[in-house]
Design an enzyme around this catalytic site. Structure first.
Site, short mmCIF file in Angstrom:
data_model
loop_
_atom_site.label_atom_id
_atom_site.label_comp_id
_atom_site.label_asym_id
_atom_site.label_seq_id
_atom_site.Cartn_x
_atom_site.Cartn_y
_atom_site.Cartn_z
N ARG A 244 -4.85 -8.00 7.01
CA ARG A 244 -3.47 -7.56 6.88
C ARG A 244 -2.93 -7.34 8.29
O ARG A 244 -3.20 -6.33 8.92
CB ARG A 244 -3.42 -6.28 6.04
CG ARG A 244 -2.08 -5.57 6.09
CD ARG A 244 -2.03 -4.40 5.12
NE ARG A 244 -3.11 -3.44 5.24
CZ ARG A 244 -3.21 -2.51 6.19
NH1 ARG A 244 -2.29 -2.43 7.12
NH2 ARG A 244 -4.22 -1.67 6.19
N HIS A 248 0.09 -1.15 6.28
CA HIS A 248 -0.14 -1.09 4.83
C HIS A 248 1.18 -1.18 4.07
O HIS A 248 1.31 -1.96 3.13
CB HIS A 248 -0.88 0.20 4.48
CG HIS A 248 -1.04 0.45 3.02
ND1 HIS A 248 -1.88 -0.31 2.23
CD2 HIS A 248 -0.46 1.36 2.20
CE1 HIS A 248 -1.81 0.13 0.98
NE2 HIS A 248 -0.95 1.14 0.94
N TYR A 257 -5.37 3.85 13.12
CA TYR A 257 -6.74 3.54 12.70
C TYR A 257 -7.25 2.16 13.13
O TYR A 257 -8.38 1.80 12.83
CB TYR A 257 -6.87 3.67 11.17
CG TYR A 257 -5.86 2.87 10.37
CD1 TYR A 257 -6.08 1.54 10.06
CD2 TYR A 257 -4.70 3.47 9.90
CE1 TYR A 257 -5.16 0.81 9.32
CE2 TYR A 257 -3.77 2.76 9.16
CZ TYR A 257 -4.01 1.42 8.87
OH TYR A 257 -3.09 0.71 8.14
#
Length: 363
Positions: A244, A248, A257
């Site tokens: 990805r 998100h 992260y």
């Protein structure tokens, strides 16, 4: 892997490259999916969508899932699979209205055999198995392809679905899009298994891994899995390794992260540039055809933009139309009460307008 990151055929895979027309069709769908992701993200920034989980970078998985299915087969998507839903033939506007807050998920699941977008992780998987099992009992050649992410494999519904499908030899293909993160949780914190494909072994479901950014490999592996399921060989599990590239959702800060260096490494494995390089090298794609594909994608974006920007007047009757196929007496009673109340409001509004008009005439 059948096509390397540079678009050159590789001997790492064991399959044969799909026909050029299938890859060209897939290329057009990936270009459309990429533009669709961009347009939907822009609509969020404009306040027309509440949220959008982009599949930017995962488009090859989306396109392949739709492309390997026959007309009578079913697709069970997640919230991130709007590009797959649109590639399956659903109006791209209707694929987004759930994220706008509209009613009924926006489309008729039976028209294109596409289940509603599932936001809770893995809840659609037992439903997919149920449809596949019912088709098998009726003697139909239907195959169900159920999409999920790596995070969904940590949910109980995933394991229950695999177990039921294996025991009853249901014709369902589970495609796990392993993009390495369940929102911010890395794969290493989700599982200790050698791969997600291994999770099928304990249930008697054969598992296979594939490069999820290689459309040629995806069409070959998924096409084979669908064929085996249709031939009565039971459920299949395919783990597609992808990434990805964007956050998100628009509400996520991915820099918390993962590093820019990690993202950059995956940009070099972009499924779109990889496929385009191969098709150009083979003489299947030229500037004229690429421009035509881009124009078609832009038309899809225009249709999506105008459709989402169009305000819809809510119909109170929709509260009752889609609850039961045969409305209960209680529901009919509630419908009658609402109709009566609306009629009274309309009559009162009309009376007020008449009074205001008369008063204006007397002045």
């Amino acid at each position: 892997m059948l096509l390397g990151p540079d678009g050159r055929p590789t001997t790492a895979g064991t399959g044969t490259l799909p026909p050029p027309e299938d890859l060209l069709r897939g290329y057009a769908s990936i270009v459309a999916a990429r533009r669709y992701n961009e347009q939907a993200s822009a609509l969020v920034r404009q306040g027309r969508l509440a949220v959008y989980p982009s599949s930017f970078g995962q488009e090859a998985c989306q396109v392949a899932a739709a492309q390997v299915l026959a007309d009578g087969d079913w697709l069970f998507p997640t919230y991130r699979d709007t590009a797959a839903v649109a590639a399956r033939g659903v109006d791209p506007v209707e694929a987004l209205v759930l994220l706008k807050g509209d009613w009924h998920s926006g489309y008729d699941p039976y028209e294109r055999h596409v289940a509603p977008l599932a936001t809770p992780l893995a809840t659609q998987l037992p439903h997919a198995v149920g449809v596949a099992h019912a088709a098998r009992l009726r003697g139909e050649p239907t195959v169900v392809l159920a999409l999920c992410g790596d995070g969904a494999t940590s949910e109980g519904d995933f394991h229950e679905a695999l177990n039921f499908a294996a025991v009853f030899s249901s014709p369902v293909v589970f495609l796990v899009q392993n993009n390495r993160y369940a929102i911010s949780v890395p794969l290493s914190r989700q599982t200790a298994a050698p791969s997600l494909a291994h999770k099928g072994v304990g249930y008697g479901v054969p598992g296979e891994q594939v490069d999820g950014n290689d459309l040629a490999a995806l069409l070959t592996v998924l096409g084979g899995a669908v064929a085996r399921a249709r031939a009565g060989e039971g459920p299949q599990l395919v783990e597609a390794h992808t990434y990805r590239m964007q956050a998100h959702t628009n509400a996520d800060d991915a820099t918390r992260y993962r590093s820019d260096e990690e993202v950059a490494a995956w940009v070099g494995r972009d499924p779109l540039t990889r496929l385009e390089a191969y098709l150009r090298a083979e003489g299947v794609l030229d500037d004229e055809r690429a421009a035509a594909v881009a124009a078609e994608a832009e038309e899809l974006a225009r249709h999506t933009r105008e459709g989402i920007n169009r305000d819809v007047e809510p119909d109170p009757e929709d509260l009752f139309r889609h609850v039961y196929s045969r409305p209960t007496p209680q529901l009919e009673e509630q419908r009658a009460l609402v109709r009566d109340e609306l009629a009274r409001d309309e009559a009162a509004s009309g009376a007020n307008v008449t009074t205001d008009t008369r008063q204006e005439a007397l002045r």
